[in-house]
Scaffold this active site. Structure first.
Site, PDB file in Angstrom:
ATOM      1  N   HIS A 170       5.616   6.534  -0.827  1.00  4.52           N
ATOM      2  CA  HIS A 170       6.361   5.330  -1.207  1.00  4.52           C
ATOM      3  C   HIS A 170       5.516   4.096  -0.916  1.00  4.52           C
ATOM      4  O   HIS A 170       4.535   4.174  -0.184  1.00  4.52           O
ATOM      5  CB  HIS A 170       7.681   5.240  -0.432  1.00  4.52           C
ATOM      6  CG  HIS A 170       7.457   5.037   1.036  1.00  4.52           C
ATOM      7  ND1 HIS A 170       7.150   6.064   1.891  1.00  4.52           N
ATOM      8  CD2 HIS A 170       7.463   3.905   1.794  1.00  4.52           C
ATOM      9  CE1 HIS A 170       6.978   5.590   3.113  1.00  4.52           C
ATOM     10  NE2 HIS A 170       7.153   4.273   3.089  1.00  4.52           N
ATOM     11  N   HIS A 195       0.845  -1.188   0.000  1.00  3.11           N
ATOM     12  CA  HIS A 195       0.000   0.000   0.000  1.00  3.11           C
ATOM     13  C   HIS A 195       0.884   1.243   0.000  1.00  3.11           C
ATOM     14  O   HIS A 195       2.084   1.174   0.269  1.00  3.11           O
ATOM     15  CB  HIS A 195      -0.913   0.016   1.229  1.00  3.11           C
ATOM     16  CG  HIS A 195      -0.154   0.147   2.511  1.00  3.11           C
ATOM     17  ND1 HIS A 195       0.383  -0.943   3.174  1.00  3.11           N
ATOM     18  CD2 HIS A 195       0.178   1.230   3.248  1.00  3.11           C
ATOM     19  CE1 HIS A 195       0.998  -0.521   4.266  1.00  3.11           C
ATOM     20  NE2 HIS A 195       0.897   0.793   4.326  1.00  3.11           N
TER      21      HIS A 195
END
Length: 185
Positions: A121, A37
């Site tokens: 990220h 995720h």
């Protein structure tokens, strides 16, 4: 108590591409498909009442769909030791705007403001102790890229700790404005 965070789940094609890259670093604890995720906001431990307030506040976050793509790889250190390998994404501006809206929604429920700078990220691996040499991995994946994918929703997740590590469960999903299924409230 609930351990919560807000994140974007990349599509299956992007997750498959990332999973195929996860190898070659001794000591790395690679994420599995269910853990991939892009965090918008870590919230942490809250009681049921605050969890409900956060879920309600996030329903007020408005955003337009936008495109993202994978862009390179990097790492985070803790006390001079690598503790996380990650895949980057571009462009960062729409994520920064969405992060700010999510952060404001969380603050409105009594959560502390995000203290760290936001660096979007997708975590690929974590290290408990000194891992192996990450330089070859970073060199190999410096040009990591993907086709663009559309971000048209984000979710509130609960993180549950278990023997095999953390598992993440979507509590509520919030759709972009003007997207079919977008919330009207």
């Amino acid at each position: 108590m609930y351990r919560l965070f807000v994140a974007i789940r990349p599509p299956a094609t992007i997750r498959s591409q990332l999973l195929a890259q996860m190898a070659g670093v001794p000591g790395a604890r690679w994420q599995d498909d269910g853990q991939l995720h892009l965090t918008l906001r870590f919230i942490g431990q809250v009681d049921r009442h605050q969890a409900d307030d956060i879920a309600d506040a996030l329903a007020g976050v408005r955003f337009q769909p936008f495109a993202l793509a994978l862009a390179g790889a990097g790492y985070f250190e803790r006390r001079g030791v690598v503790d996380t390998l990650w895949a980057g994404v571009q462009p960062r501006d729409p994520l920064a705007h969405l992060h700010a809206k999510v952060d404001r929604a969380c603050i409105s429920t009594g959560s502390a403001p995000e203290a760290r700078a936001y660096l979007p990220h997708i975590t690929l691996a974590r290290f408990s102790r000194h891992g192996g040499d990450i330089a070859p991995f970073l060199a190999l994946h410096a040009g990591l890229a993907s086709p663009a994918f559309t971000v048209d929703e984000f979710s509130l997740y609960e993180s549950r700790l278990g023997h095999a590590g953390s598992s993440y469960h979507a509590v509520e999903t919030y759709r972009a404005d003007g997207h079919p299924g977008a919330r009207d409230d």
